[in-house]
Design a protein around this motif. Structure first.
Motif, short mmCIF file in Angstrom:
data_model
loop_
_atom_site.label_atom_id
_atom_site.label_comp_id
_atom_site.label_asym_id
_atom_site.label_seq_id
_atom_site.Cartn_x
_atom_site.Cartn_y
_atom_site.Cartn_z
N ARG A 81 -5.46 -1.78 -1.35
CA ARG A 81 -6.49 -2.64 -1.93
C ARG A 81 -7.72 -2.50 -1.05
O ARG A 81 -7.62 -2.27 0.16
N ASP A 86 0.86 -1.17 0.00
CA ASP A 86 0.00 0.00 0.00
C ASP A 86 0.91 1.23 0.00
O ASP A 86 2.14 1.11 0.05
N ALA A 126 -3.05 3.17 -9.02
CA ALA A 126 -3.87 1.96 -9.07
C ALA A 126 -3.77 1.28 -10.44
O ALA A 126 -3.65 0.06 -10.52
N TYR A 179 -4.64 -2.74 -10.68
CA TYR A 179 -6.02 -2.80 -10.20
C TYR A 179 -6.97 -2.58 -11.37
O TYR A 179 -6.64 -1.91 -12.34
N ALA A 191 -8.98 -1.29 -5.96
CA ALA A 191 -8.23 -0.37 -5.10
C ALA A 191 -9.17 0.55 -4.35
O ALA A 191 -10.36 0.67 -4.67
#
Length: 162
Positions: free
Chosen positions: A69, A49, A106, A111, A79
């Motif tokens: 996430r 993250d 992201a 993602y 995300a």
């Protein structure tokens, strides 16, 4: 304005506006009596993250964002992010720049979408910003948030494909 990775030393600049925003109780679902240690642990996220700060030419922290996430396991391809802008620097595009940055992060991280789980419906500036960046309200939890002045208001779930 520059957006860079947040470091532990940035917390001293983040905490005053973070604390004021959380204590106001009108935009975040965090406890209004959140301690500085709790806030730091919840905001400054470890890899994979990420937490960033937006700074001006002098290095003053204007705002911050955390990216992560949204869920684990088979839902870990979605995300999420949260943003805080120092009210002293509001209206200068800091929130938009941070949101754009998190969308790019992201996408680059693979993602498929970004989802915000709890956007207070009375936080009109945030809702308008997110809509302008392609997010839709996909549902609202009626009376999901106890606003200190407006009583029980809805919490939007907002989503945008990447």
């Amino acid at each position: 304005m520059k957006i860079r990775e947040a470091v532990a030393d940035d917390w001293a600049a983040i905490w005053p506006f973070f604390h004021a925003i959380v204590a106001a109780g009108d935009t975040f679902t965090f406890p209004t009596d959140l301690t500085e240690e709790q806030g730091r642990d919840w905001w400054l996220l470890p890899a994979p993250d990420r937490t960033v700060v937006a700074v001006d030419e002098a290095g003053t922290v204007l705002g911050t964002a955390k990216m992560n996430r949204n869920h684990m396991g088979n839902a870990s391809h979605i995300a999420s992010a949260s943003y805080m802008v120092d009210p002293a620097h509001a209206g200068r595009g800091v929130g938009r720049a941070l949101c754009d940055y998190t969308l790019g992060w992201a996408r680059a991280a693979g993602y498929r979408a970004m989802q915000f789980n709890a956007v207070v419906e009375t936080n009109v500036r945030a809702v308008e910003l997110y809509r302008s960046l392609g997010f839709d309200v996909i549902g609202t939890l009626p009376e999901g948030f106890r606003h200190p002045e407006k009583g029980y208001v809805g919490l939007h779930i907002m989503h945008r494909p990447l």
